[in-house]
Enzyme design. Structure first.
Site, short mmCIF file in Angstrom:
data_model
loop_
_atom_site.label_atom_id
_atom_site.label_comp_id
_atom_site.label_asym_id
_atom_site.label_seq_id
_atom_site.Cartn_x
_atom_site.Cartn_y
_atom_site.Cartn_z
N TYR A 14 0.80 -1.23 0.00
CA TYR A 14 0.00 0.00 0.00
C TYR A 14 0.83 1.28 0.00
CZ TYR A 14 -3.66 -3.32 1.06
OH TYR A 14 -4.52 -4.38 1.01
N HIS A 19 -4.63 6.26 -0.63
CA HIS A 19 -5.17 6.03 0.72
C HIS A 19 -4.11 6.21 1.81
CE1 HIS A 19 -9.13 5.21 2.03
NE2 HIS A 19 -9.08 3.91 2.22
N TYR A 64 -5.95 -1.93 9.39
CA TYR A 64 -6.22 -1.41 8.06
C TYR A 64 -7.10 -0.17 8.21
CZ TYR A 64 -3.70 -5.17 6.02
OH TYR A 64 -2.68 -6.02 5.67
N ASN A 66 -10.02 0.89 7.51
CA ASN A 66 -11.39 0.85 8.01
C ASN A 66 -11.50 0.60 9.50
OD1 ASN A 66 -11.91 1.12 5.31
ND2 ASN A 66 -12.88 -0.86 5.06
N ASN A 112 -14.07 5.67 5.47
CA ASN A 112 -14.21 4.63 6.50
C ASN A 112 -13.21 4.74 7.64
OD1 ASN A 112 -16.50 3.45 5.36
ND2 ASN A 112 -15.25 2.23 3.96
#
Length: 186
Positions: A14, A19, A64, A66, A112
């Site tokens: 990631y 994000h 993560y 969320n 989120n």
């Protein structure tokens, strides 16, 4: 003590995705001051240092995106940090690429990570730095877009805005958040 939290997803898969812009700002602050995230507790990596006369905790949740609130609340409670002494940095689809916007409170806007943070803190009243990543120019699932890397032509803007966001965080060590907001929201 103040707390600067960058939201993102852990792991090399990631890195440098839209994000993970919150992680990028934390990385910039770490690099500037030659610090490392040398502590791990409550599903977070963090360090406690000083910027000027202010003690500051820099943090990356290891959950993560969320589930960000699961890491944020316990660490805030452990260090007895009030919500007004936290700034949370995260990606925002509704701002153009590289635009930053500081706010003292607000809803989750469909994000989120912020939804989880609001749920775990029990309030919308925490300072935040929204970092624009824009919306996809072609139809695609939002999850694919935010988990994708920035385009090559966006990188100059992103790098400059990461610097500006880090500058705003440093300014907050010396000035009230509202003053920093007035200086950096243009």
């Amino acid at each position: 003590m103040k707390c600067i939290i960058g939201l993102g997803n852990p792991g090399p898969k990631y890195e440098n995705t839209r994000h993970n812009i919150g992680f990028m700002v934390i990385d910039e602050l770490l690099e500037r001051h030659h610090w490392k995230l040398d502590k791990e507790k409550f599903k977070a990596q963090y360090t406690v240092e000083r910027i000027g006369s202010e003690k500051v905790l820099l943090m990356k949740p290891l959950t993560y995106m969320n589930l960000s609130g699961e890491a944020i609340r316990p660490l805030m409670e452990y260090y007895d940090i009030d919500v007004e002494d936290v700034v949370i940095i995260y990606d925002d689809l509704d701002l153009p690429v590289g635009k930053i916007r500081l706010r003292t409170k607000g809803g989750h806007g469909g994000h989120n990570g912020i939804r989880s943070t609001i749920d775990h803190l029990g309030t919308k009243g925490f300072p935040r730095l929204r970092f624009g990543v824009g919306r996809p120019s072609v139809p695609m699932p939002i999850a694919d877009y935010v988990l994708g890397s920035f385009q090559k032509d966006e990188m100059t803007t992103i790098e400059a805005s990461v610097q500006t966001a880090a500058n705003a965080c440093e300014a907050w060590m010396e000035k009230p958040f509202l003053e920093v907001m007035n200086d950096y929201n243009q």
